[in-house]
Design a protein around this motif. Structure first.
Motif, PDB file in Angstrom:
ATOM      1  N   HIS A 157      59.888 114.525 -42.231  1.00 51.69           N
ATOM      2  CA  HIS A 157      59.269 113.222 -42.449  1.00 51.69           C
ATOM      3  C   HIS A 157      58.597 113.137 -43.820  1.00 51.69           C
ATOM      4  CE1 HIS A 157      59.467 111.333 -38.312  1.00 51.69           C
ATOM      5  NE2 HIS A 157      59.951 112.544 -38.111  1.00 51.69           N
ATOM      6  N   THR A 158      58.944 114.064 -44.733  1.00 54.15           N
ATOM      7  CA  THR A 158      58.330 114.079 -46.062  1.00 54.15           C
ATOM      8  C   THR A 158      59.415 114.040 -47.136  1.00 54.15           C
ATOM      9  OG1 THR A 158      56.495 115.417 -45.223  1.00 54.15           O
ATOM     10  CG2 THR A 158      56.770 115.319 -47.607  1.00 54.15           C
ATOM     11  N   PRO A 159      59.356 113.131 -48.108  1.00 54.78           N
ATOM     12  CA  PRO A 159      60.338 113.101 -49.200  1.00 54.78           C
ATOM     13  C   PRO A 159      60.228 114.330 -50.085  1.00 54.78           C
ATOM     14  CG  PRO A 159      58.563 111.543 -49.605  1.00 54.78           C
ATOM     15  CD  PRO A 159      58.362 112.038 -48.212  1.00 54.78           C
ATOM     16  N   ASP A 160      61.330 114.722 -50.713  1.00 49.56           N
ATOM     17  CA  ASP A 160      61.368 115.967 -51.491  1.00 49.56           C
ATOM     18  C   ASP A 160      60.348 115.973 -52.616  1.00 49.56           C
ATOM     19  OD1 ASP A 160      62.555 118.550 -52.158  1.00 49.56           O
ATOM     20  OD2 ASP A 160      63.324 117.538 -53.936  1.00 49.56           O
ATOM     21  N   ALA A 161      60.153 114.832 -53.269  1.00 50.29           N
ATOM     22  CA  ALA A 161      59.222 114.774 -54.398  1.00 50.29           C
ATOM     23  C   ALA A 161      57.782 115.033 -53.970  1.00 50.29           C
ATOM     24  CB  ALA A 161      59.313 113.412 -55.089  1.00 50.29           C
ATOM     25  N   MET A 162      57.513 114.943 -52.655  1.00 49.14           N
ATOM     26  CA  MET A 162      56.161 115.150 -52.141  1.00 49.14           C
ATOM     27  C   MET A 162      56.034 116.451 -51.372  1.00 49.14           C
ATOM     28  SD  MET A 162      54.296 112.488 -52.967  1.00 49.14           S
ATOM     29  CE  MET A 162      52.972 112.623 -51.787  1.00 49.14           C
ATOM     30  N   ARG A 163      57.137 117.186 -51.188  1.00 52.87           N
ATOM     31  CA  ARG A 163      57.105 118.324 -50.273  1.00 52.87           C
ATOM     32  C   ARG A 163      56.142 119.420 -50.721  1.00 52.87           C
ATOM     33  NH1 ARG A 163      62.878 117.638 -49.062  1.00 52.87           N
ATOM     34  NH2 ARG A 163      62.977 116.841 -46.933  1.00 52.87           N
ATOM     35  N   GLY A 164      56.052 119.671 -52.018  1.00 51.61           N
ATOM     36  CA  GLY A 164      55.139 120.705 -52.484  1.00 51.61           C
ATOM     37  C   GLY A 164      53.707 120.380 -52.131  1.00 51.61           C
ATOM     38  N   ARG A 165      53.312 119.119 -52.409  1.00 50.79           N
ATOM     39  CA  ARG A 165      51.931 118.728 -52.134  1.00 50.79           C
ATOM     40  C   ARG A 165      51.636 118.661 -50.644  1.00 50.79           C
ATOM     41  NH1 ARG A 165      52.527 113.912 -56.360  1.00 50.79           N
ATOM     42  NH2 ARG A 165      54.682 114.542 -55.999  1.00 50.79           N
ATOM     43  N   VAL A 166      52.578 118.136 -49.869  1.00 51.34           N
ATOM     44  CA  VAL A 166      52.370 118.087 -48.419  1.00 51.34           C
ATOM     45  C   VAL A 166      52.412 119.499 -47.841  1.00 51.34           C
ATOM     46  CG1 VAL A 166      53.310 117.239 -46.236  1.00 51.34           C
ATOM     47  CG2 VAL A 166      53.238 115.737 -48.229  1.00 51.34           C
ATOM     48  N   GLY A 211      48.386 108.504 -44.719  1.00 55.87           N
ATOM     49  CA  GLY A 211      49.109 107.296 -44.349  1.00 55.87           C
ATOM     50  C   GLY A 211      50.192 107.515 -43.309  1.00 55.87           C
ATOM     51  N   ASN A 212      50.690 108.755 -43.175  1.00 55.31           N
ATOM     52  CA  ASN A 212      51.720 109.058 -42.183  1.00 55.31           C
ATOM     53  C   ASN A 212      51.035 109.691 -40.978  1.00 55.31           C
ATOM     54  OD1 ASN A 212      53.860 110.309 -40.672  1.00 55.31           O
ATOM     55  ND2 ASN A 212      55.164 110.156 -42.495  1.00 55.31           N
ATOM     56  N   ARG A 213      50.757 108.883 -39.965  1.00 53.00           N
ATOM     57  CA  ARG A 213      49.935 109.350 -38.855  1.00 53.00           C
ATOM     58  C   ARG A 213      50.604 110.457 -38.039  1.00 53.00           C
ATOM     59  NH1 ARG A 213      45.575 106.916 -36.870  1.00 53.00           N
ATOM     60  NH2 ARG A 213      46.264 107.234 -34.702  1.00 53.00           N
ATOM     61  N   LEU A 214      51.929 110.484 -37.990  1.00 51.60           N
ATOM     62  CA  LEU A 214      52.601 111.549 -37.262  1.00 51.60           C
ATOM     63  C   LEU A 214      52.405 112.884 -37.968  1.00 51.60           C
ATOM     64  CD1 LEU A 214      54.350 112.470 -34.932  1.00 51.60           C
ATOM     65  CD2 LEU A 214      56.374 111.859 -36.271  1.00 51.60           C
ATOM     66  N   VAL A 215      52.589 112.877 -39.293  1.00 49.80           N
ATOM     67  CA  VAL A 215      52.353 114.096 -40.068  1.00 49.80           C
ATOM     68  C   VAL A 215      50.893 114.515 -39.963  1.00 49.80           C
ATOM     69  CG1 VAL A 215      52.342 115.074 -42.396  1.00 49.80           C
ATOM     70  CG2 VAL A 215      54.266 113.663 -41.654  1.00 49.80           C
ATOM     71  N   THR A 273      46.991 111.224 -49.919  1.00 52.66           N
ATOM     72  CA  THR A 273      47.242 109.837 -49.527  1.00 52.66           C
ATOM     73  C   THR A 273      48.447 109.733 -48.606  1.00 52.66           C
ATOM     74  OG1 THR A 273      46.329 109.099 -51.654  1.00 52.66           O
ATOM     75  CG2 THR A 273      47.655 107.520 -50.414  1.00 52.66           C
ATOM     76  N   TYR A 274      49.493 110.496 -48.924  1.00 48.72           N
ATOM     77  CA  TYR A 274      50.699 110.437 -48.097  1.00 48.72           C
ATOM     78  C   TYR A 274      50.424 110.951 -46.684  1.00 48.72           C
ATOM     79  CZ  TYR A 274      55.411 111.078 -46.398  1.00 48.72           C
ATOM     80  OH  TYR A 274      56.553 111.016 -45.632  1.00 48.72           O
ATOM     81  N   VAL A 275      49.744 112.090 -46.584  1.00 44.27           N
ATOM     82  CA  VAL A 275      49.447 112.649 -45.266  1.00 44.27           C
ATOM     83  C   VAL A 275      48.547 111.718 -44.472  1.00 44.27           C
ATOM     84  CG1 VAL A 275      48.269 114.542 -44.070  1.00 44.27           C
ATOM     85  CG2 VAL A 275      49.801 115.034 -45.986  1.00 44.27           C
TER      86      VAL A 275
END
Length: 434
Positions: free
Chosen positions: A350-359, A226-230, A222-224
């Motif tokens: 452009h990714t918060p630490d709590a999401m870095r593993g999943r991203v 929603g973040n069109r640049l990523v 969902t995060y990826v």
């Protein structure tokens, strides 16, 4: 008395120095093994198969490494965000050391076979599925926020340099002695493991125990999305490199087109590393600061042009074909370094630490898709239309994809610098909205 200023450069921190050394050794080992696995599988297959049939084996090798990553990606990203990333990397590096050592022993004893190679390829794929997200998400935990952009840049350069220099290391080692190539990979993995054991306790993002793990796994997608640049940076590399898989067919070119053997394979495999190293050296003196999106798009177009040039060496006289092929691959490696450097920096910042593993797990999936799945695509396509047409067509496809992505994602064209948004606000919003 004025307190001494805290160190700002990442290399001032022992944990980061150990991480960097371990990451470089691990990536060198990984990509040196990949080229040797492909070369050995192709040669074994050529004893009983045609060029087309042996090329298809290269495709199967790539598929064997990619499928574990594909199916495990949601799990591995969640694991990297919820468990000690140091322990994950130590366990996976141990498994990779054993796998490389087994191949070294089997090659030395003379009982290496295609089934064994494919089995080890699957094991390597599983280990990398867990190793990559943990490694990628660990770097930002080793330095203070002020040093984070530089740490990400150095880590990205180290990873890319290892990725492109690794095949050269494997090619030259195999030319010296086949079993020694795997033994060298085992040693490099062992050094990486030792470096990871030197890293002390590091902060972990708080665990979210309020929601089901499956829902948290979906958060990464969902995060990826929603973040069109990523999303743009990840998918551009996926489709461009997936199509332009010249390096996947280096064994075919070395043996059956340019006729240079394993020693020539080492030269060809070294060429992208030379381009990557030169580009990394340039960045160390003149770091990229402006128009990063346009520079990424331009580098991928150059990557496609260099791929086409390499494919066309099949039509040149042998005396100049090898030199032209090496020159094309040098340019290819330099362009790839620019692209990956920009992508990794934008994704991490452009990714918060709590999401870095999943991203990071999703980023690794696209990297693996562009590399291992790209190997499969190139191998199967070469079996259908021939290796030369497969390489040239892939380069053309990469250019078309880049031009299309520039229109589809204007955010990428408009990315002026690496400056991140307020990711803290994004992180809070992400965690509060299931």
């Amino acid at each position: 008395m004025t307190a001494a200023p805290s160190p700002r450069h990442p290399l001032h921190f022992g944990n980061f120095r150990a991480y960097l050394a371990g990451r470089l050794c691990a990536v060198l080992a990984q990509y040196s093994m990949m080229i040797v696995l492909a070369w050995q599988a192709y040669n074994i297959a050529r004893e009983t198969m045609t060029t087309a049939g042996a090329s298809a084996q290269l495709g199967l090798i790539g598929l064997a490494q990619f499928l574990p990553l594909f199916f495990l990606t949601p799990v591995t990203g969640w694991v990297a965000d919820h468990y000690d990333r140091r322990i994950i990397t130590r366990l996976t590096l141990t498994l990779l050391t054993i796998a490389a050592g087994l191949l070294a022993f089997a090659t030395y004893e003379g009982w290496v076979s295609l089934p064994l190679i494919f089995g080890i390829a699957v094991i390597v794929g599983i280990a990398r599925a867990f190793n990559g997200p943990a490694y990628g998400a660990l770097a930002p935990n080793l330095v203070p926020p002020a040093a984070l952009p530089t740490a990400i840049a150095i880590s990205s350069v180290s990873w890319q340099a290892g990725m492109i220099a690794g095949p050269a290391v494997g090619g030259y080692a195999y030319a010296a002695t086949p079993w020694g190539a795997y033994a060298l990979a085992a040693i490099l993995y062992g050094v990486a493991l030792g470096a990871m054991l030197l890293i002390g306790p590091v902060p972990q993002p708080p665990r979210d125990t309020s929601r089901h793990p499956v829902r948290q796994m979906i958060d990464g997608f969902t995060y990826v999305k929603g973040n069109r640049l990523v999303l743009a940076t990840i998918t551009l590399d996926l489709f461009a490199v997936l199509l332009a898989g010249a390096t996947a067919l280096l064994p075919v070119y070395a043996r059956d087109i340019l006729h240079v053997g394993s020693a020539g394979l080492g030269h060809l495999a070294a060429a992208p590393g030379i381009g990557a190293a030169a580009t990394a050296l340039w960045f160390s003196f003149r770091p990229m600061k402006t128009e990063v999106g346009l520079k990424m798009l331009g580098s991928v177009i150059l990557f496609g042009l260099a791929t086409i040039a390499f494919g066309c060496t099949a039509f040149l006289p042998r005396g100049i074909a090898i030199e032209a092929g090496i020159a094309s691959l040098v340019v290819l490696g330099g362009a790839d370094m620019v692209s990956v450097f920009v992508r990794q920096s934008l994704v991490q910042l452009h990714t918060p630490d709590a999401m870095r593993g999943r991203v990071s797990s999703l980023s690794q999936l696209t990297i693996s898709a562009s590399n291992e799945l790209g190997e499969a695509e190139s191998g199967f396509l070469a079996a259908l239309v021939g290796p030369v047409a497969a390489v040239i067509g892939g380069g053309v496809g990469a250019i078309i994809i880049t031009l299309f992505w520039a229109r589809l994602f204007p955010e990428l064209r408009l990315a002026r610098s690496f400056d991140p948004p307020d990711i803290g606000r994004e992180e809070n919003s992400q965690e509060k909205n299931p």
